[in-house]
Write an enzyme that holds these catalytic residues in place. Structure first.
Site, PDB file in Angstrom:
ATOM      1  N   GLY A 159       0.778  -1.244   0.000  1.00 17.95           N
ATOM      2  CA  GLY A 159       0.000   0.000   0.000  1.00 17.95           C
ATOM      3  C   GLY A 159       0.803   1.283   0.000  1.00 17.95           C
ATOM      4  N   ASN A 182       1.723   2.976  -2.615  1.00 17.38           N
ATOM      5  CA  ASN A 182       1.119   3.896  -3.595  1.00 17.38           C
ATOM      6  C   ASN A 182      -0.186   4.481  -3.073  1.00 17.38           C
ATOM      7  OD1 ASN A 182       2.529   4.259  -6.318  1.00 17.38           O
ATOM      8  ND2 ASN A 182       2.844   2.088  -5.865  1.00 17.38           N
ATOM      9  N   MET A 233      -3.338  -7.249  -7.490  1.00 16.50           N
ATOM     10  CA  MET A 233      -2.661  -8.333  -8.202  1.00 16.50           C
ATOM     11  C   MET A 233      -3.599  -9.291  -8.938  1.00 16.50           C
ATOM     12  SD  MET A 233       0.329  -7.386  -7.723  1.00 16.50           S
ATOM     13  CE  MET A 233       1.348  -8.737  -8.302  1.00 16.50           C
ATOM     14  N   HIS A 253       2.121   0.648 -13.255  1.00 18.15           N
ATOM     15  CA  HIS A 253       2.921  -0.555 -13.507  1.00 18.15           C
ATOM     16  C   HIS A 253       4.407  -0.212 -13.418  1.00 18.15           C
ATOM     17  CE1 HIS A 253       3.850  -4.527 -15.004  1.00 18.15           C
ATOM     18  NE2 HIS A 253       4.813  -3.943 -15.695  1.00 18.15           N
TER      19      HIS A 253
HETATM   20  C1  GRF Z   1       4.111  -1.162  -7.196  1.00 18.03           C
HETATM   21  O1  GRF Z   1       5.410  -1.387  -7.669  1.00 18.03           O
HETATM   22  C2  GRF Z   1       3.153  -0.935  -8.327  1.00 18.03           C
HETATM   23  O2  GRF Z   1       3.719  -0.277  -9.430  1.00 18.03           O
HETATM   24  C3  GRF Z   1       2.753  -2.335  -8.735  1.00 18.03           C
HETATM   25  O3  GRF Z   1       2.682  -3.053  -7.523  1.00 18.03           O
HETATM   26  C4  GRF Z   1       3.514  -2.412  -6.541  1.00 18.03           C
HETATM   27  C5  GRF Z   1       2.619  -2.082  -5.391  1.00 18.03           C
HETATM   28  O4  GRF Z   1       3.323  -1.521  -4.312  1.00 18.03           O
HETATM   29  N1  GRF Z   1       1.544  -2.366  -9.502  1.00 18.03           N
HETATM   30  P1  GRF Z   1       2.522  -0.825  -3.117  1.00 18.03           P
HETATM   31  O5  GRF Z   1       1.560  -1.879  -2.571  1.00 18.03           O
HETATM   32  O6  GRF Z   1       1.809   0.358  -3.670  1.00 18.03           O
HETATM   33  O7  GRF Z   1       3.582  -0.468  -2.126  1.00 18.03           O
END
Ligand code: GRF
Length: 224
Positions: A14, A16, A100, A124
């Site tokens: 999490g 992001n 995912m 991505h």
């Molecule tokens: C990130 O690298 C994002 O680009 C990819 O999955 C990862 C998620 O990381 N889709 P987080 O859960 O946001 O730390």
């Protein structure tokens, strides 16, 4: 500016989600309001992080496989449950942040705009179309590329191939491990995602087509 309600879908850490929430809090991302965070994994740290910020956080478990059921049917049953959980929050967009799971047409079509794209954004960790799929930073490192990057795109029916909204590259020729690449990449993600969401969520963009039929997205008047 009227804020666009979004629901964040995430399966893990999490970071992001946190970056987007922080950008809203700090006034960098002024077009969004996070209505809820949903995860397919009960133990995903993102759920705790959302709760701490006072944002509704829900776990939508993958249903148990029924005898003879195909992957596609199971995905659809899960997406039906996701949609049921999403609807009360009435989001205009879904923001994927490390979600995912592949989406079934059911979920995609629920967010289809009049202009034909889906109101679903993803980040991505590569310069698509290079290194789609999982572990993209590790893929880039192992491949020995000098430049890695990050892509923000709209989601379509194929994995990691929807219309590109924004990309940012960074040099990795000094990196000695895949973890170092990921560390640099995440810092890029946390800046690029909120900055791109700011204009994508307003839908004030053109959807352009290149020879061969591939679509891409650019802010109106950007001259691309
Ligand atoms: C990130 O690298 C994002 O680009 C990819 O999955 C990862 C998620 O990381 N889709 P987080 O859960 O946001 O730390």
């Amino acid at each position: 500016m009227k804020r666009v309600p979004v629901v964040v879908l995430a399966s893990g850490r999490g970071s992001n989600f946190e970056a987007v929430a922080r950008a809203i809090d700090e006034g960098v991302l002024r077009s969004a309001q996070i209505a809820a965070v949903l995860s397919d994994r009960a133990e995903a740290p993102v759920l705790e992080k959302a709760k701490r910020l006072g944002i509704p956080a829900l776990h939508v478990p993958l249903p148990a496989t029924q005898t003879g059921e195909k992957k596609k049917q199971l995905r659809e049953r899960h997406d039906r449950a996701m949609l049921d959980a999403i609807r009360p929050f009435a989001p205009r967009f879904l923001v994927l942040a490390g979600y995912m799971r592949m989406m079934s047409p059911l979920l995609l079509e629920a967010f289809k705009s009049e202009r034909g794209y889906h109101r679903i954004v993803n980040i991505h960790p590569s310069l698509l179309p290079s290194f789609p799929g999982i572990h993209s930073y590790a893929q880039a490192f192992r491949h020995g590329v000098h430049v890695a990057g990050v892509t923000v795109h709209l989601v379509n029916h194929e994995m990691d191939s929807g219309p590109i909204c924004a990309q940012k590259a960074f040099a990795i020729d000094q990196c000695e491990t895949a973890d170092e690449v990921e560390k640099l990449g995440l810092a890029v993600e946390h800046e690029l995602y909120p900055r791109t969401l700011q204009w994508v969520l307003t839908e004030d963009f053109d959807l352009k087509e290149r020879e061969g039929g591939r679509l891409f997205v650019c802010p109106r008047g950007s001259g691309r």
